[in-house]
Design an enzyme around this catalytic site. Sequence first.
Site, short mmCIF file in Angstrom:
data_model
loop_
_atom_site.label_atom_id
_atom_site.label_comp_id
_atom_site.label_asym_id
_atom_site.label_seq_id
_atom_site.Cartn_x
_atom_site.Cartn_y
_atom_site.Cartn_z
N SER A 141 25.66 -19.30 53.14
CA SER A 141 26.02 -19.75 54.48
C SER A 141 26.64 -21.12 54.40
O SER A 141 26.30 -21.92 53.52
CB SER A 141 24.75 -19.82 55.35
OG SER A 141 25.02 -20.47 56.57
N TYR A 155 16.42 -23.00 56.59
CA TYR A 155 17.41 -21.97 56.34
C TYR A 155 18.50 -22.53 55.42
O TYR A 155 18.89 -21.90 54.44
CB TYR A 155 18.00 -21.47 57.65
CG TYR A 155 19.21 -20.57 57.51
CD1 TYR A 155 19.06 -19.24 57.17
CD2 TYR A 155 20.49 -21.06 57.70
CE1 TYR A 155 20.16 -18.39 57.04
CE2 TYR A 155 21.61 -20.24 57.58
CZ TYR A 155 21.43 -18.92 57.24
OH TYR A 155 22.53 -18.09 57.12
#
Length: 161
Positions: A141, A155
Amino acid sequence: MAEVMLVTGGARGIGSAIAVLAARRGYEIALTYANDARAASETCAAIEREGVRALAIKQDSAADGAADSLFDQVSARLGPVTALVNNAGITGGIGRFETVSEATMRAVVEVNLMMPMLLSQSIVRQWIGNGTKGRIVNISSVAATTGSPGEYIPYAAAKAG
């Protein structure tokens, strides 16, 4: 015999798009999902419209033995996995880092970091044992490079891993 791809988190979003594109290229597709059985079913239908078989498996972690069990299920139904896409991910919610619970951090690391490592380790062992080759793609990501300050730091850290 067609090659078999396993796409974790393949029911929706990026995972679904990867699964359908791979099906167009002739891969039989197994996908995992955590909760959305309807989305998994819809993605499987889209895969099957491409003329290949699809299998959806409800699984949201790689607890002890779960990786080997997952590959065994796929192999029994579609054949040996020749490609793995580690796509599944959870953010654990948006908020300031100091307010994130330990349980949330552990869950985020489990899904975003431990699961891809355990699945990759399991399939590499199988490939070595069978004398075969395969491919692994790990989806990360942009959060891994930006850190996502004030949003989802666990995350970002796990995806960077």
